[in-house]
Scaffold this motif. Structure first.
Motif, PDB file in Angstrom:
ATOM      1  N   VAL A  67       0.501  -1.281   0.436  1.00  0.00           N
ATOM      2  CA  VAL A  67      -0.257   0.004   0.027  1.00  0.00           C
ATOM      3  C   VAL A  67       1.336   0.679  -0.062  1.00  0.00           C
ATOM      4  O   VAL A  67       1.526   1.507   0.773  1.00  0.00           O
ATOM      5  N   LEU A  68       0.494   2.570  -1.440  1.00  0.00           N
ATOM      6  CA  LEU A  68       1.594   3.320  -1.408  1.00  0.00           C
ATOM      7  C   LEU A  68       0.469   4.285  -1.253  1.00  0.00           C
ATOM      8  O   LEU A  68      -0.051   4.403  -1.633  1.00  0.00           O
ATOM      9  N   SER A  69       1.080   4.925  -0.004  1.00  0.00           N
ATOM     10  CA  SER A  69       0.452   6.502   0.386  1.00  0.00           C
ATOM     11  C   SER A  69       1.177   7.504   0.047  1.00  0.00           C
ATOM     12  O   SER A  69       2.411   7.744   0.449  1.00  0.00           O
ATOM     13  N   ALA A 101      15.460  -1.444  -3.624  1.00  0.00           N
ATOM     14  CA  ALA A 101      16.355  -1.434  -2.264  1.00  0.00           C
ATOM     15  C   ALA A 101      15.094  -1.008  -0.948  1.00  0.00           C
ATOM     16  O   ALA A 101      15.248  -2.016   0.473  1.00  0.00           O
ATOM     17  N   VAL A 102      13.871  -0.259  -1.230  1.00  0.00           N
ATOM     18  CA  VAL A 102      12.742  -0.302  -0.092  1.00  0.00           C
ATOM     19  C   VAL A 102      12.533  -1.728   0.530  1.00  0.00           C
ATOM     20  O   VAL A 102      12.071  -2.266   1.820  1.00  0.00           O
ATOM     21  N   LEU A 103      12.267  -2.283  -0.685  1.00  0.00           N
ATOM     22  CA  LEU A 103      11.211  -4.270  -0.102  1.00  0.00           C
ATOM     23  C   LEU A 103      12.296  -4.876   0.090  1.00  0.00           C
ATOM     24  O   LEU A 103      11.991  -5.625  -0.376  1.00  0.00           O
ATOM     25  N   TRP A 104      13.192  -4.343  -0.160  1.00  0.00           N
ATOM     26  CA  TRP A 104      14.724  -5.246   0.126  1.00  0.00           C
ATOM     27  C   TRP A 104      13.684  -6.249   1.477  1.00  0.00           C
ATOM     28  O   TRP A 104      14.305  -5.437   2.494  1.00  0.00           O
ATOM     29  N   GLU A 105      14.672  -7.324   1.816  1.00  0.00           N
ATOM     30  CA  GLU A 105      14.631  -8.511   3.154  1.00  0.00           C
ATOM     31  C   GLU A 105      15.136  -7.858   4.515  1.00  0.00           C
ATOM     32  O   GLU A 105      14.660  -8.051   5.589  1.00  0.00           O
ATOM     33  N   ARG A 106      16.190  -7.268   4.135  1.00  0.00           N
ATOM     34  CA  ARG A 106      17.362  -6.920   5.331  1.00  0.00           C
ATOM     35  C   ARG A 106      16.236  -5.331   5.920  1.00  0.00           C
ATOM     36  O   ARG A 106      16.342  -5.345   6.625  1.00  0.00           O
ATOM     37  N   TRP A 107      15.385  -4.348   4.955  1.00  0.00           N
ATOM     38  CA  TRP A 107      14.886  -4.002   6.191  1.00  0.00           C
ATOM     39  C   TRP A 107      13.043  -4.266   6.603  1.00  0.00           C
ATOM     40  O   TRP A 107      12.302  -3.632   6.851  1.00  0.00           O
ATOM     41  N   ARG A 108      13.215  -5.295   6.595  1.00  0.00           N
ATOM     42  CA  ARG A 108      12.002  -6.676   7.315  1.00  0.00           C
ATOM     43  C   ARG A 108      11.383  -5.765   8.173  1.00  0.00           C
ATOM     44  O   ARG A 108      10.046  -5.051   8.923  1.00  0.00           O
ATOM     45  N   ASP A 109      12.131  -6.055   9.104  1.00  0.00           N
ATOM     46  CA  ASP A 109      12.141  -5.574  10.796  1.00  0.00           C
ATOM     47  C   ASP A 109      11.248  -3.610  11.240  1.00  0.00           C
ATOM     48  O   ASP A 109      10.831  -3.984  11.829  1.00  0.00           O
ATOM     49  N   ARG A 111       9.523  -2.982   8.863  1.00  0.00           N
ATOM     50  CA  ARG A 111       8.008  -2.033   8.297  1.00  0.00           C
ATOM     51  C   ARG A 111       6.847  -1.486   8.351  1.00  0.00           C
ATOM     52  O   ARG A 111       6.992  -2.300   9.670  1.00  0.00           O
ATOM     53  N   GLN A 112       6.311  -1.194   8.282  1.00  0.00           N
ATOM     54  CA  GLN A 112       4.143  -1.220   8.549  1.00  0.00           C
ATOM     55  C   GLN A 112       3.876  -2.989   7.567  1.00  0.00           C
ATOM     56  O   GLN A 112       3.698  -2.556   6.573  1.00  0.00           O
ATOM     57  N   PHE A 113       3.173  -3.671   8.340  1.00  0.00           N
ATOM     58  CA  PHE A 113       2.163  -4.508   7.988  1.00  0.00           C
ATOM     59  C   PHE A 113       0.761  -4.117   8.454  1.00  0.00           C
ATOM     60  O   PHE A 113       0.782  -3.102   9.342  1.00  0.00           O
ATOM     61  N   SER A 114      -0.084  -4.780   7.305  1.00  0.00           N
ATOM     62  CA  SER A 114      -1.117  -4.907   7.572  1.00  0.00           C
ATOM     63  C   SER A 114      -1.702  -6.013   6.980  1.00  0.00           C
ATOM     64  O   SER A 114      -1.200  -6.574   6.274  1.00  0.00           O
ATOM     65  N   GLU A 115      -2.985  -6.361   7.493  1.00  0.00           N
ATOM     66  CA  GLU A 115      -3.860  -8.081   6.992  1.00  0.00           C
ATOM     67  C   GLU A 115      -5.037  -7.935   5.433  1.00  0.00           C
ATOM     68  O   GLU A 115      -5.282  -6.468   5.886  1.00  0.00           O
ATOM     69  N   GLY A 116      -4.308  -7.736   4.230  1.00  0.00           N
ATOM     70  CA  GLY A 116      -5.367  -8.214   3.194  1.00  0.00           C
ATOM     71  C   GLY A 116      -6.892  -8.350   3.212  1.00  0.00           C
ATOM     72  O   GLY A 116      -6.755  -9.511   4.215  1.00  0.00           O
ATOM     73  N   PRO A 117      -7.186  -8.726   2.213  1.00  0.00           N
ATOM     74  CA  PRO A 117      -9.154  -9.618   1.924  1.00  0.00           C
ATOM     75  C   PRO A 117      -8.612 -11.268   2.057  1.00  0.00           C
ATOM     76  O   PRO A 117      -9.302 -11.836   2.773  1.00  0.00           O
ATOM     77  N   ASN A 118      -7.336 -10.785   2.082  1.00  0.00           N
ATOM     78  CA  ASN A 118      -6.759 -12.800   1.547  1.00  0.00           C
ATOM     79  C   ASN A 118      -6.647 -12.922   3.114  1.00  0.00           C
ATOM     80  O   ASN A 118      -4.946 -14.173   2.966  1.00  0.00           O
ATOM     81  N   HIS A 119      -5.903 -12.251   3.593  1.00  0.00           N
ATOM     82  CA  HIS A 119      -4.899 -12.613   5.629  1.00  0.00           C
ATOM     83  C   HIS A 119      -3.608 -12.721   4.822  1.00  0.00           C
ATOM     84  O   HIS A 119      -3.112 -12.465   5.491  1.00  0.00           O
ATOM     85  N   ILE A 125       4.111   1.916   2.858  1.00  0.00           N
ATOM     86  CA  ILE A 125       5.179   3.208   2.353  1.00  0.00           C
ATOM     87  C   ILE A 125       4.904   4.615   1.851  1.00  0.00           C
ATOM     88  O   ILE A 125       3.490   4.661   1.116  1.00  0.00           O
ATOM     89  N   ASP A 126       5.013   5.551   2.554  1.00  0.00           N
ATOM     90  CA  ASP A 126       4.705   6.203   2.730  1.00  0.00           C
ATOM     91  C   ASP A 126       5.163   7.433   1.945  1.00  0.00           C
ATOM     92  O   ASP A 126       6.863   7.075   2.054  1.00  0.00           O
ATOM     93  N   MET A 127       5.025   8.247   1.001  1.00  0.00           N
ATOM     94  CA  MET A 127       5.552   9.370   0.470  1.00  0.00           C
ATOM     95  C   MET A 127       5.359  10.591   0.009  1.00  0.00           C
ATOM     96  O   MET A 127       4.114  10.728   0.118  1.00  0.00           O
ATOM     97  N   THR A 128       6.179  11.218   0.346  1.00  0.00           N
ATOM     98  CA  THR A 128       5.478  12.955  -0.015  1.00  0.00           C
ATOM     99  C   THR A 128       5.848  13.308  -0.673  1.00  0.00           C
ATOM    100  O   THR A 128       6.946  12.960  -1.725  1.00  0.00           O
ATOM    101  N   VAL A 129       4.754  14.360  -1.951  1.00  0.00           N
ATOM    102  CA  VAL A 129       4.952  14.654  -3.126  1.00  0.00           C
ATOM    103  C   VAL A 129       5.696  15.897  -3.142  1.00  0.00           C
ATOM    104  O   VAL A 129       5.162  16.331  -2.140  1.00  0.00           O
TER     105      VAL A 129
END
Length: 486
Positions: A67-69, A101-109, A111-119, A125-129
């Motif tokens: 989810v990119l905000s 780079a952002v999605l690299w496993e090294r940065w897993r801890d 990250r912010q997670f949530s649960e989707g419709p299929n669990h 990821i937040d980004m400022t325009v």
């Protein structure tokens, strides 16, 4: 479709089919404290849908794992900002080095997670325009990530503004395929003046490796490019182009409207100097033909040389008329006043009878060149020094005095008589600006002007009366001084 096939449709070798027409997004407002946020729901009605039963559709919340905000702020005098959320897929985003780079496993801890419709877990990821960009530019690049490959492997952008808006975002996200596609598109289409300004405002600051060729459209490699182009145009207009009159008019208008008058003057001065040198060479060749042969061969060569002299005279006349119209004939006047050898050679040519039958308009053209420059001096439009004024009359007065009218059926006698009389008047006006002693030497050389009736020679009478009147003033002044001494 298998998952392997799905991924192969979106690898880094893919091009893009077309951009999505942007549609208004429904907006809901949320207020928190002193600030107000608008959450924008993009919906999923775009044309970039995947094939049936595919989980790779753009902004599909059912199968997205990212989810990119986007946080975009309004004007500085309001507290309202918008948060636009887009549902995406990580293996699609990884085409951009930034998201890889952002999605690299090294940065897993972190990250912010949530649960989707299929669990399934979703990465947030937040980004400022930035204020200098729009949310649409970011959404555009995201949509391009989901675009399918077309047969030509090209991006079909709708216009230049779309490509320019996508390029900074693609550079920020290190999306090489999109950068290449934007640059290729911009290099392949024409730009308006406003679009040129945008290209210069945007592209150089990105410090990309590829757009040098793109910018070369606006920045010539040679510092003399403008001078070289104008020189080529003038040369083509007076030498080779079959549609001569119209092309000369067009080129003269280009020179007239050009921003740099100094460059125009430099081009015309160089062309005039070269043309004058060619004219001098052809006159010398007529008088001293470089050939060892029979008399008939020499005469044939002389006729060819006379024709060359005539053509060069026509070119010089057009150049001088153009230079005078643009107000850049100052140096040409000086150079024309220094052609004593040329005028002597021309006088020898005009004393021969060959030119009367071969090139009867030659004398008119050369006297026309002299008249155009001399009349500018007499009218005060060109401020010539004393030496230039004196030399101009001394140099070209013998040619005018040796004027011979060609057969009437070849050149209009009325035109010849008018040109001759006007040049006589102009020369007498210039002589009136010279010191009394110089006028005393030059005026007797103008007696040939009295070939017509007394009424038609009134300009010559006035010139001599002026000289005698000034001489009388001088004598009266000398007499007064003598009486005072006594």
């Amino acid at each position: 479709m298998s998952s392997g096939n799905k991924k192969s449709c979106f690898n880094n070798r893919c091009g893009f089919t077309k951009l999505i027409p942007q549609t208004p997004f429904p907006v809901s407002q949320h207020t928190s404290g002193s600030k107000s946020a608008e959450y924008v729901d993009l919906g999923n009605d775009s044309e970039l849908k995947s094939e049936p039963n595919s989980s790779l559709a753009f902004n599909d919340p059912a199968f997205a794992d990212v989810v990119l905000s986007f946080h975009s702020f309004g004007s500085s005098d309001t507290n309202i900002y918008a948060i636009t959320r887009v549902f995406l897929h990580s293996h699609i985003l990884e085409q951009c080095k930034y998201f890889a780079a952002v999605l690299w496993e090294r940065w897993r801890d972190s990250r912010q997670f949530s649960e989707g419709p299929n669990h399934q877990k979703r990465i947030h990821i937040d980004m400022t325009v930035p204020a200098s960009r729009t949310i649409d530019a970011y959404l555009l690049v995201l949509q391009l990530l989901y675009a399918k490959c077309n047969k030509d492997n090209k991006i079909l952008f709708k216009d230049v503004s779309k490509a320019l808006s996508a390029l900074p975002v693609a550079a920020e996200w290190l999306y090489d395929d999109c950068i290449t596609a934007c640059v290729q598109y911009l290099g392949a289409v024409p730009w308006t003046e406003e679009e040129e300004k945008k290209v210069m405002d945007i592209v150089p600051h990105l410090q990309l490796q590829g757009p040098q060729e793109l910018l070369s459209r606006l920045k010539p490699k040679s510092v003399t490019a403008v001078k070289d182009m104008l020189s080529e145009l003038v040369h083509a207009a007076i030498h080779f182009h079959p549609n001569g009159a119209n092309v000369k008019t067009f080129v003269a208008n280009l020179l007239k409207t050009h921003a740099s008058r100094s460059v125009v003057k430099l081009v015309l001065d160089d062309t005039f100097t070269k043309g004058l040198s060619t004219l001098k060479d052809s006159a010398e060749e007529y008088l001293e033909p470089n050939i060892n042969g029979q008399q008939c061969q020499i005469e044939d060569l002389q006729k060819v040389t006379l024709h060359t002299t005539l053509v060069n005279s026509k070119r010089l006349l057009w150049l001088l008329e153009t230079m005078i119209e643009l107000g850049v004939a100052d140096d040409a006047v000086t150079e024309w006043s220094e052609q004593a050898d040329l005028s002597a050679n021309l006088l020898r040519i005009f004393n021969d009878d060959v030119w009367l039958t071969c090139v009867p308009s030659l004398q008119v053209l050369l006297l026309g060149c002299t008249f155009n420059l001399a009349s500018e001096i007499a009218a005060g439009f060109i401020t010539a020094s004393y030496q230039v004024r004196k030399r101009l009359v001394e140099c070209w007065l013998p040619v005018l005095a040796g004027f011979r009218e060609p057969p009437s059926q070849t050149v209009s006698s009325a035109k010849l008589h008018s040109l001759r009389q006007r040049l006589e008047k102009v020369f007498l006006l210039i002589i009136s600006t010279l010191p009394h002693e110089d006028a005393q030497i030059l005026l007797p050389q103008c007696l040939g002007f009295a070939s017509q009736t007394v009424e038609e020679c009134s300009h010559l009478t006035e010139a001599f009366n002026l000289w005698f009147r000034r001489a009388g003033i001088k004598q009266e002044h000398a007499g007064i001084l003598k009486e005072e001494r006594l």
